[in-house]
Design a protein around this motif. Structure first.
Motif, PDB file in Angstrom:
ATOM      1  N   LEU A  84       0.831  -1.201   0.000  1.00 32.50           N
ATOM      2  CA  LEU A  84       0.000   0.000   0.000  1.00 32.50           C
ATOM      3  C   LEU A  84       0.864   1.249   0.000  1.00 32.50           C
ATOM      4  O   LEU A  84       0.577   2.231  -0.703  1.00 32.50           O
ATOM      5  N   LEU A  85       1.953   1.226   0.767  1.00 32.10           N
ATOM      6  CA  LEU A  85       2.847   2.374   0.867  1.00 32.10           C
ATOM      7  C   LEU A  85       3.525   2.656  -0.473  1.00 32.10           C
ATOM      8  O   LEU A  85       3.628   3.820  -0.896  1.00 32.10           O
ATOM      9  N   ALA A  86       3.979   1.599  -1.146  1.00 29.51           N
ATOM     10  CA  ALA A  86       4.633   1.765  -2.447  1.00 29.51           C
ATOM     11  C   ALA A  86       3.661   2.313  -3.488  1.00 29.51           C
ATOM     12  O   ALA A  86       3.998   3.211  -4.272  1.00 29.51           O
ATOM     13  N   ILE A  87       2.452   1.777  -3.498  1.00 29.64           N
ATOM     14  CA  ILE A  87       1.447   2.237  -4.466  1.00 29.64           C
ATOM     15  C   ILE A  87       1.051   3.684  -4.197  1.00 29.64           C
ATOM     16  O   ILE A  87       0.952   4.500  -5.122  1.00 29.64           O
ATOM     17  N   ILE A  88       0.845   4.016  -2.930  1.00 26.94           N
ATOM     18  CA  ILE A  88       0.418   5.370  -2.569  1.00 26.94           C
ATOM     19  C   ILE A  88       1.483   6.399  -2.937  1.00 26.94           C
ATOM     20  O   ILE A  88       1.172   7.459  -3.496  1.00 26.94           O
ATOM     21  N   THR A  89       2.754   6.102  -2.647  1.00 29.95           N
ATOM     22  CA  THR A  89       3.813   7.072  -2.942  1.00 29.95           C
ATOM     23  C   THR A  89       3.970   7.297  -4.443  1.00 29.95           C
ATOM     24  O   THR A  89       4.175   8.433  -4.887  1.00 29.95           O
ATOM     25  N   LEU A 193       0.981  -0.948 -12.039  1.00 31.06           N
ATOM     26  CA  LEU A 193       1.727  -2.199 -12.182  1.00 31.06           C
ATOM     27  C   LEU A 193       1.907  -2.896 -10.834  1.00 31.06           C
ATOM     28  O   LEU A 193       1.836  -4.130 -10.739  1.00 31.06           O
ATOM     29  N   GLN A 194       2.098  -2.098  -9.796  1.00 30.08           N
ATOM     30  CA  GLN A 194       2.328  -2.685  -8.474  1.00 30.08           C
ATOM     31  C   GLN A 194       1.065  -3.318  -7.888  1.00 30.08           C
ATOM     32  O   GLN A 194       1.148  -4.134  -6.969  1.00 30.08           O
TER      33      GLN A 194
END
Length: 241
Positions: A84-89, A193-194
């Protein structure tokens, strides 16, 4: 029965390969996009101001934002869902650039906009980088972890080397507003993609336990640990001097 087992193994293998491919593309977009923008926007500042100081300030903002946010990024990566953190950033970076494009269509891109966007871009990218570094072991099997580490290092090195080169080409070839828009779409694509990456492919049960978030306590604990490690402190002194 044998056919079922072989099919299951193929599914597992394909999912692992899919993780590697999607992760590689998404990370390349994020890290290379950041490196290209940092250099290209610095050249743009140099052109509109004619000031080497303003150019240096633009590059310094990207470095300082990374340094300032690192302690908080580490806490976030430890405590929150890393996917979630990777997608949000990445999505925030996409929104940042598309929003900046919309604003610049109605007004001139000025230094304040550039400094703020550069700062936020590197804050989000730092959080993203630490998140994927913490979760990489969950994306592949233990046997493929060394290969995954190698891929990450290749992507980081490529972004660091090619970023300024491509940034120079972009600065000469493209209108800065168009580049900002394309960069925003690229970050949005990386976020999409993530969504298809299985961040729990090799997730151990012990890694699923989530602790309560306490930013101040965690940061204080980290500073206290550094104070007790004389070797680390001496290393920093050497680097500073």
């Amino acid at each position: 029965m044998l056919y079922s087992l072989l099919s299951f193994k193929n599914i597992i293998k394909n999912k692992e390969i899919s993780n590697i491919m999607l992760f590689s593309v998404a990370s390349s977009i994020s890290l290379l996009g950041t490196a290209i923008y940092n250099f290209a926007i610095g050249l743009y500042v140099l052109r509109i101001t004619g000031s080497g100081l303003s150019f240096a300030v633009t590059l310094s903002v990207s470095v300082l934002s990374t340094i300032l946010v690192n302690p908080f990024a580490g806490v976030l990566a430890d405590r929150l869902d890393k996917k979630l953190l990777a997608i949000i950033t990445d999505m925030l970076n996409g929104i940042l650039f598309i929003g900046l494009y919309v604003v610049t269509c109605r007004s001139t891109l000025n230094l304040s906009m550039i400094y703020v966007s550069t700062f936020l871009l590197n804050v989000f990218t730092t959080v993203y980088g630490i998140s994927i570094e913490a979760v990489k072991a969950n994306l592949v099997s233990d046997e493929k972890l060394i290969s995954m580490n190698s891929i990450i290092k290749v992507i980081e090195s490529t972004a660091a080397i090619l970023g300024p080169s491509i940034g120079g080409i972009v600065f000469v070839s493209l209108d800065v507003k168009f580049f900002i828009f394309i960069n925003g779409l690229s970050f949005a694509l990386s976020a999409v993609l993530q969504l298809f990456i299985d961040f729990s492919f090799n997730c151990k049960e012990s890694n699923k336990v989530k602790a309560e978030i306490n930013f101040i306590a965690d940061i204080v604990e980290g500073i206290t640990f550094l104070k007790t490690e004389k070797k680390i402190i001496n290393m920093f002194k050497i680097l500073l001097y």
